[in-house]
Scaffold this motif. Structure first.
Motif, PDB file in Angstrom:
ATOM      1  N   ASN A 104      25.494 -32.578 -47.929  1.00 25.60           N
ATOM      2  CA  ASN A 104      24.258 -31.856 -48.294  1.00 25.60           C
ATOM      3  C   ASN A 104      24.952 -30.223 -48.467  1.00 25.60           C
ATOM      4  OD1 ASN A 104      22.254 -33.164 -47.402  1.00 25.60           O
ATOM      5  ND2 ASN A 104      22.598 -32.912 -45.330  1.00 25.60           N
ATOM      6  N   THR A 125      19.640 -29.755 -58.894  1.00 17.60           N
ATOM      7  CA  THR A 125      19.082 -30.539 -57.724  1.00 17.60           C
ATOM      8  C   THR A 125      17.776 -31.360 -58.126  1.00 17.60           C
ATOM      9  OG1 THR A 125      18.260 -28.610 -56.767  1.00 17.60           O
ATOM     10  CG2 THR A 125      20.104 -29.112 -55.951  1.00 17.60           C
ATOM     11  N   ALA A 140      14.086 -32.640 -58.908  1.00 17.84           N
ATOM     12  CA  ALA A 140      12.808 -32.414 -58.319  1.00 17.84           C
ATOM     13  C   ALA A 140      12.538 -33.876 -57.478  1.00 17.84           C
ATOM     14  CB  ALA A 140      11.704 -32.266 -59.292  1.00 17.84           C
ATOM     15  N   ARG A 141      11.333 -33.958 -56.764  1.00 22.00           N
ATOM     16  CA  ARG A 141      10.713 -34.861 -56.230  1.00 22.00           C
ATOM     17  C   ARG A 141       9.335 -35.329 -56.379  1.00 22.00           C
ATOM     18  NH1 ARG A 141      11.166 -30.807 -52.749  1.00 22.00           N
ATOM     19  NH2 ARG A 141       9.628 -30.304 -51.283  1.00 22.00           N
ATOM     20  N   ARG A 147       5.650 -33.122 -59.930  1.00 26.97           N
ATOM     21  CA  ARG A 147       6.958 -33.105 -59.347  1.00 26.97           C
ATOM     22  C   ARG A 147       7.231 -31.740 -58.495  1.00 26.97           C
ATOM     23  NH1 ARG A 147       9.393 -37.440 -59.154  1.00 26.97           N
ATOM     24  NH2 ARG A 147      11.326 -36.718 -59.344  1.00 26.97           N
ATOM     25  N   ASN A 200      13.498 -29.241 -55.961  1.00 25.33           N
ATOM     26  CA  ASN A 200      14.401 -29.553 -54.722  1.00 25.33           C
ATOM     27  C   ASN A 200      14.958 -28.173 -54.824  1.00 25.33           C
ATOM     28  OD1 ASN A 200      13.865 -32.056 -53.942  1.00 25.33           O
ATOM     29  ND2 ASN A 200      14.879 -32.826 -55.729  1.00 25.33           N
ATOM     30  N   GLU A 202      14.878 -26.542 -51.468  1.00 26.13           N
ATOM     31  CA  GLU A 202      15.096 -26.110 -50.115  1.00 26.13           C
ATOM     32  C   GLU A 202      16.419 -26.209 -49.577  1.00 26.13           C
ATOM     33  OE1 GLU A 202      10.946 -27.481 -51.036  1.00 26.13           O
ATOM     34  OE2 GLU A 202      13.115 -28.510 -51.363  1.00 26.13           O
ATOM     35  N   VAL A 260      14.741 -28.571 -61.720  1.00 28.97           N
ATOM     36  CA  VAL A 260      14.688 -27.819 -60.832  1.00 28.97           C
ATOM     37  C   VAL A 260      14.262 -26.540 -61.395  1.00 28.97           C
ATOM     38  CG1 VAL A 260      17.119 -27.328 -60.898  1.00 28.97           C
ATOM     39  CG2 VAL A 260      15.871 -26.772 -58.553  1.00 28.97           C
TER      40      VAL A 260
END
Length: 287
Positions: A70, A99, A101-102, A227, A230, A232, A267
């Motif tokens: 991380n 990073t 996206a989800r 999407r 990411n 955070e 991202v």
């Protein structure tokens, strides 16, 4: 998800072609067996075959130092990485945020409790769901809705807006919509007040479409509403990188509000596709 979805699409098209083989003078004997598990196993084999291209080992062999863990910006010119091999602080002159996206999950009543699939989990299925609800009629929702319909699922495609593929040319989207309906997909567009509940024989969805209330029970729910970037836990606030719900903000050079830091891919892009991310990565390197 690019290769898995295309692997599924190819198998589904083969199944669909076989069912209408008579049109092409091919006489298929009755009782032909279809094996969804075998089709999915083929897809996973294709995925495994190319996995080396995105592996840590490949990048290490190219001379890239790879740190698994991380990461967050700890200072204006350093990244702290917390990993199983220990913690490291990596200073930088320039940095790039990539990073990705989800899968975004809409705030639908009862969805979390009932359970759902996304494009990150649907490719792990080994048995065909006889009844499938797809929430979201963008490219991902449409391509998977068509594939599962061709495999033999009863598919309900639910979209909050009118029609399908709202970001595409209307005439083109209409052609896709006509084909989906022709292949048995039940489109519930202009869907309002969607609620999900657990049922004894599956998952129950209540939705209003064009003023008519629908009450359907399915075996699986696939969410394809877009999407979420990411952003955070990266410590972006501390180093002056601006972002919002759409992702990191960049200029035409893909430079963030911190001139030493760039971004590429999902991202920071409204075009969340692999080829777009690849093009952006090349732009970042040039700049």
């Amino acid at each position: 998800g690019c290769v898995p979805s295309k692997g599924m699409i190819r198998a589904a098209r083969a199944w669909a072609d076989l069912r209408k083989a008579e049109e092409f003078g091919l006489h298929v004997p009755p009782g032909v067996k279809y094996d969804f598990g075998a089709a999915m196993a083929r897809m996973r084999t294709l995925r495994a075959r190319i996995s080396h291209n995105a592996s840590a080992q490949r990048y290490t062999s190219l001379g890239v130092d790879v740190f698994i863990g991380n990461a967050r910006f700890s200072e204006g010119d350093a990244v702290a990485v917390e990993g199983a091999a220990g913690n490291r602080t990596l200073p930088f002159v320039k940095a790039a945020i990539c990073t990705g996206a989800r899968a975004a999950v809409p705030p639908i009543s009862g969805l979390q409790e009932a359970g759902y699939l996304t494009n990150e989990t649907v490719f792990s299925l080994t048995e065909l769901p006889p009844r499938l609800a797809v929430i979201g009629a963008g490219p991902i929702g449409c391509e998977l809705a068509q594939s599962f319909a061709r495999f033999g699922s009863q598919v309900y495609l639910i979209e909050a807006l009118h029609g399908i593929m709202p970001n595409e040319d209307r005439d083109a989207a209409q052609i896709v919509e006509q084909q989906l309906v022709k292949e048995g997909v039940q489109l519930l567009c202009c869907g309002k007040d969607l609620k999900v509940n657990k049922a004894d024989d599956g998952k129950r969805l209540l939705v209003d479409s064009h003023g008519q209330q629908y009450d359907v029970v399915v075996d699986e729910i696939l969410v394809g509403v877009g999407r979420a970037p990411n952003v955070e836990g990266l410590g972006l606030e501390a180093i002056g990188v601006e972002f919002d719900k759409n992702g990191v903000k960049v200029n035409g050079r893909l430079q963030t509000s911190n001139p030493r830091i760039f971004a590429a891919g999902d991202v920071c892009s409204r075009y969340k596709f692999t080829h777009a991310a690849d093009a952006m990565a090349q732009i970042v390197i040039q700049n």
